[in-house]
Scaffold this motif. Structure first.
Motif, mmCIF file in Angstrom:
data_model
loop_
_atom_site.group_PDB
_atom_site.id
_atom_site.type_symbol
_atom_site.label_atom_id
_atom_site.label_comp_id
_atom_site.label_asym_id
_atom_site.label_seq_id
_atom_site.Cartn_x
_atom_site.Cartn_y
_atom_site.Cartn_z
ATOM 1 N N ILE A 192 0.786 -10.968 -4.844
ATOM 2 C CA ILE A 192 1.400 -9.667 -4.293
ATOM 3 C C ILE A 192 0.760 -8.590 -5.182
ATOM 4 C CG2 ILE A 192 3.236 -7.994 -4.052
ATOM 5 C CD1 ILE A 192 5.053 -10.601 -3.701
ATOM 6 N N MET A 193 -0.123 -7.753 -4.315
ATOM 7 C CA MET A 193 -0.989 -6.884 -4.924
ATOM 8 C C MET A 193 -0.623 -5.423 -4.590
ATOM 9 S SD MET A 193 -5.052 -6.318 -4.854
ATOM 10 C CE MET A 193 -5.100 -5.457 -3.171
ATOM 11 N N ILE A 194 -0.396 -4.475 -5.506
ATOM 12 C CA ILE A 194 0.007 -3.147 -5.238
ATOM 13 C C ILE A 194 -1.047 -2.317 -5.306
ATOM 14 C CG2 ILE A 194 1.104 -1.407 -6.349
ATOM 15 C CD1 ILE A 194 3.414 -3.583 -6.758
ATOM 16 N N LEU A 240 0.904 -1.096 0.024
ATOM 17 C CA LEU A 240 -0.034 0.044 0.004
ATOM 18 C C LEU A 240 0.974 1.362 0.038
ATOM 19 C CD1 LEU A 240 -2.941 1.217 0.494
ATOM 20 C CD2 LEU A 240 -2.396 1.192 2.895
ATOM 21 N N GLY A 241 0.488 2.196 -0.604
ATOM 22 C CA GLY A 241 1.185 3.512 -0.614
ATOM 23 C C GLY A 241 0.466 4.473 -1.511
ATOM 24 N N PRO A 242 0.925 5.621 -1.344
ATOM 25 C CA PRO A 242 0.257 6.855 -2.319
ATOM 26 C C PRO A 242 1.035 6.933 -3.665
ATOM 27 C CG PRO A 242 1.660 7.762 -0.590
ATOM 28 C CD PRO A 242 1.685 6.612 -0.428
ATOM 29 N N LEU A 255 -9.027 -1.485 -0.356
ATOM 30 C CA LEU A 255 -8.322 -2.682 -1.175
ATOM 31 C C LEU A 255 -7.546 -3.602 -0.352
ATOM 32 C CD1 LEU A 255 -10.314 -2.812 -3.901
ATOM 33 C CD2 LEU A 255 -8.110 -2.137 -4.991
ATOM 34 N N ALA A 256 -6.462 -2.924 0.175
ATOM 35 C CA ALA A 256 -5.187 -3.439 0.988
ATOM 36 C C ALA A 256 -6.042 -4.131 1.932
ATOM 37 C CB ALA A 256 -4.170 -2.247 1.117
ATOM 38 N N ARG A 259 -2.182 -9.810 4.488
ATOM 39 C CA ARG A 259 -1.129 -8.932 5.104
ATOM 40 C C ARG A 259 -0.810 -7.781 4.147
ATOM 41 N NH1 ARG A 259 5.202 -11.207 4.194
ATOM 42 N NH2 ARG A 259 6.263 -9.053 4.951
ATOM 43 N N VAL A 260 -0.608 -6.766 4.871
ATOM 44 C CA VAL A 260 -0.283 -5.384 4.213
ATOM 45 C C VAL A 260 0.989 -4.618 4.870
ATOM 46 C CG1 VAL A 260 -1.281 -3.102 3.719
ATOM 47 C CG2 VAL A 260 -2.822 -4.938 4.086
#
Ligand SMILES: Nc1ncnc2c1ncn2[C@@H]1O[C@H](COP(=O)(O)OP(=O)(O)O)[C@@H](O)[C@H]1O
Ligand SMILES: [Mg+2]
Lengths: 226, 397
Positions: free
Chosen positions: A198-200, A40-42, A206-207, A212-213
């Motif tokens: 692995i999902m970005i 997760l990230g902007p 969504l995360a 695991r995040v």
């Protein structure tokens, strides 16, 4: 659980004229088989950069990356192609289907490069299209499919080489909420069958659906307790 | 894998038909030009040479103009020539224009030729009727003749000419044979029949010499047994002739068809090579066109290349894909060019009036050229595509 991926002090720098911008500032990450991990990230935080390194499309400036027991820094282009073929199933935000090929041909494509014969390719592609619920659309061209359907074709394509990791970069970013939800459902199903994902995403909600995040902020990675 | 690449290459070509066609046009024109020029040159010279060949490469023709002391070759000179090694026979030739008459029909522009049996042995002209002249006719007192179909037609209307008598320059001759001079592609025979309005009558050479009023022979064909030895034999003949004319310069000349043919062969090969060389400039230009198109294609399809690499294509597989596309373009151009070139050749040979002869060498050259052009000019774009970094390729828009 066995470890399939390990990153130590991964640094990625871009040279822009005289200036060096450091996008990844020493990432440490371990992923075990069967995980469903969200990064997760902007926007602009370096998520895609990290994903490209994980998927062996790009190489880090420094640091150690081991995937399925192989030190990636030591591989040549041909070996990297082989690793991408065997270990990674990519899912991109904007699908990236070949526009002049049918859904079936698009799903078959990775098998062409691993040299499977035509009949097996066809059978496997049909099975996977059925699995993602598109058995009626095998002979459609991408432009004859909705966004959600196109992304499901892309997921079938990512699965066809039976990869160690399914790597998805903002997989629902170009989809509306409903079809995005269908794609997430599919991910849950695949993960429950044992597939490592692995999902970005930049979307906290969504995360949260992942087991695991980890959060990436300003080039640093932090484990997030959900 | 190869088949997949072929299908993909075909898809790409089909999807930009106009562009592919224009790209291949240079190859089409180049190959068509190579094929047409070579085929036309070879057809034209081939026919010319087969006509020359029908005159016989196994003989030389001595033209003895003589000198004030000796006007030509006499019978003892002929015997000396005939006795040389590798000489199969000697055929003197006497040629005069005279008259022929029978039952009130008079032809006054008849070509009267004196020949011996050696001439008839080598001659390929078909006999419509009767026989050729034989050795036994050559004693100088036998008055027999062979006429051609023109004489037969004008003197023997609805009659069998065989065993009939005609007056040749006032002397009565028995007709023993009729030659069909139209049956032969022989250049000389053609020239002979057209040079005299009324036709040709062949009589024994001694009789003709007497008729001509000359005492010596000025034209003699010398036949060889083995053409491989002709250089030596020609030297021997020259020795005999030099002696016969007492070593006076310019008393005779020798026409050697074999060496003339060799020269023509060399010239036609050179001409073909020169023309093909010029035409292949078009092929190079066509190749540059293909390279240009492929470079554009690589740029346009950078993202596709990135995707293929992400899906596991290794550099070689990408390279093969683009080389096959370049090859398909140039080979398609080559095939169209071959067909077009052959078409042009058929029309051109028809216009020139020679027989069309398909030249497999030229076709092979055309096909080989287009494959080579595809490989050479497809290589750089394909290499460029294969060495793109996957992430850079995927990132471009
Ligand atoms: N090829 C590149 N050259 C220079 N800077 C780059 C390059 N690729 C990415 N960046 C920069 O790295 C940062 C992270 O990009 P990216 O990984 O795409 O972020 P995200 O996917 O999290 O939005 C951005 O500031 C971007 O401008
Ligand atoms: Mg991104």
């Amino acid at each position: 659980m066995s470890e399939i991926l390990s990153m130590k002090q991964i640094i990625k720098e871009y040279q822009m004229g005289d200036e060096t911008s450091t996008v990844l500032k020493g990432i440490n990450l371990n992923v075990n088989a069967g995980e469903f991990l969200a990064i997760l990230g902007p926007s602009g935080s370096g998520k895609s950069t990290l994903m490209n390194i994980i998927g062996c499309l790009d190489t880090p400036t420094s640091g150690e990356y081991i995937l399925s027991g192989r030190e990636i820094a030591n591989q040549d282009e041909k070996a990297l192609a082989h690793i991408r073929r065997k270990e990674i199933g990519f899912i991109f935000q904007s699908f990236y289907l070949l526009s002049r090929q049918t859904a079936l041909k698009n799903v078959e494509l990775p098998l062409v490069y691993s040299g499977s014969d035509k009949k097996i390719r066809r059978e496997m592609a049909e099975d996977l299209l059925k699995k993602v619920g598109l058995e009626e659309k095998t002979n459609h061209l991408p432009r004859q499919l909705s966004g959600g359907q196109q992304q499901r074709v892309a997921i079938a394509r990512a699965l066809i080489n039976n990869p160690t990791i399914l790597l998805a970069d903002e997989p629902t970013g170009a989809l509306d909420q409903k079809t995005g939800h269908q794609v997430m459902e599919l991910f849950h199903q695949l993960n429950s069958e044992g597939r490592t994902i692995i999902m970005i995403t930049h979307d906290v909600n969504l995360a949260k659906q992942a087991k695991r995040v980890v959060q990436i902020l300003d080039g640093n990675l932090m484990e997030e307790v959900v | 894998m190869l088949k997949e690449n072929l299908i993909m290459a075909w898809d790409n070509i089909r999807n930009s038909k106009m562009r592919s066609f224009l790209t291949s046009l240079g190859i089409v024109i180049g190959v068509a030009a190579v094929i047409a020029l070579i085929t036309i040159v070879q057809s034209a010279t081939g026919e010319m040479m087969s006509q020359f060949e029908s005159l016989g490469t196994d003989k030389i023709t001595v033209t003895a103009t003589g000198n004030p002391l000796k006007s030509g070759l006499n019978s003892s000179d002929l015997k000396t020539l005939e006795a040389l090694d590798n000489v199969a026979g000697v055929a003197p030739s006497v040629s005069i224009t005279g008259s022929a008459g029978r039952q009130g029909i008079l032809l006054d522009e008849v070509s009267i030729m004196g020949k011996n049996e050696k001439f008839f042995e080598a001659d390929t002209t078909e006999m419509m009727q009767g026989r050729k002249l034989a050795a036994s006719d050559m004693d100088g007192n036998t008055y027999v003749c062979v006429i051609d179909q023109d004489i037969a037609k004008s003197m023997f209307i609805n009659e069998n000419p065989l065993e009939q008598r005609i007056m040749v320059n006032g002397q009565s001759y028995a007709v023993v044979g009729v030659r069909d001079t139209e049956s032969t592609s022989d250049l000389m025979a053609g020239m002979n029949s057209s040079s005299s309005a009324d036709g040709t009558i062949i009589i024994p050479y001694k009789n003709a010499l007497a008729l001509s009023g000359a005492s010596n022979y000025s034209t003699v064909d010398v036949y060889f047994e083995n053409t491989d030895l002709s250089d030596q034999t020609i030297a021997d003949v020259e020795g005999v002739l030099d002696a016969a004319f007492n070593y006076k310069d310019n008393s005779y000349s020798i026409m050697n068809l074999g060496s003339l043919l060799d020269m023509m062969n060399t010239m036609s090969t050179l001409l073909s090579a020169l023309l093909a060389g010029i035409a292949s400039i078009a092929l190079v230009v066509g190749g540059i066109g293909i390279m240009n198109m492929m470079l554009v294609s690589v740029t346009e399809r950078t993202k596709e290349i990135g995707l293929r690499k992400a899906l596991g294509a290794d550099p070689l597989q990408i390279q093969v894909l683009f080389i096959i596309e370049a090859l398909a373009l140039s080979l398609a151009g080559g095939i169209i060019g071959i067909v077009l070139g052959l078409g042009i050749s058929v029309v051109a040979t028809m216009l020139i009036g020679t027989a069309f002869a398909i030249s497999w060498g030229a076709i092979g050259l055309g096909a080989g050229f287009s494959i080579a052009v595809g490989l050479i000019f497809g290589w750089t774009p394909a290499k460029k595509a294969s060495s793109l970094k996957p992430i850079d390729a995927l990132r471009t828009d």
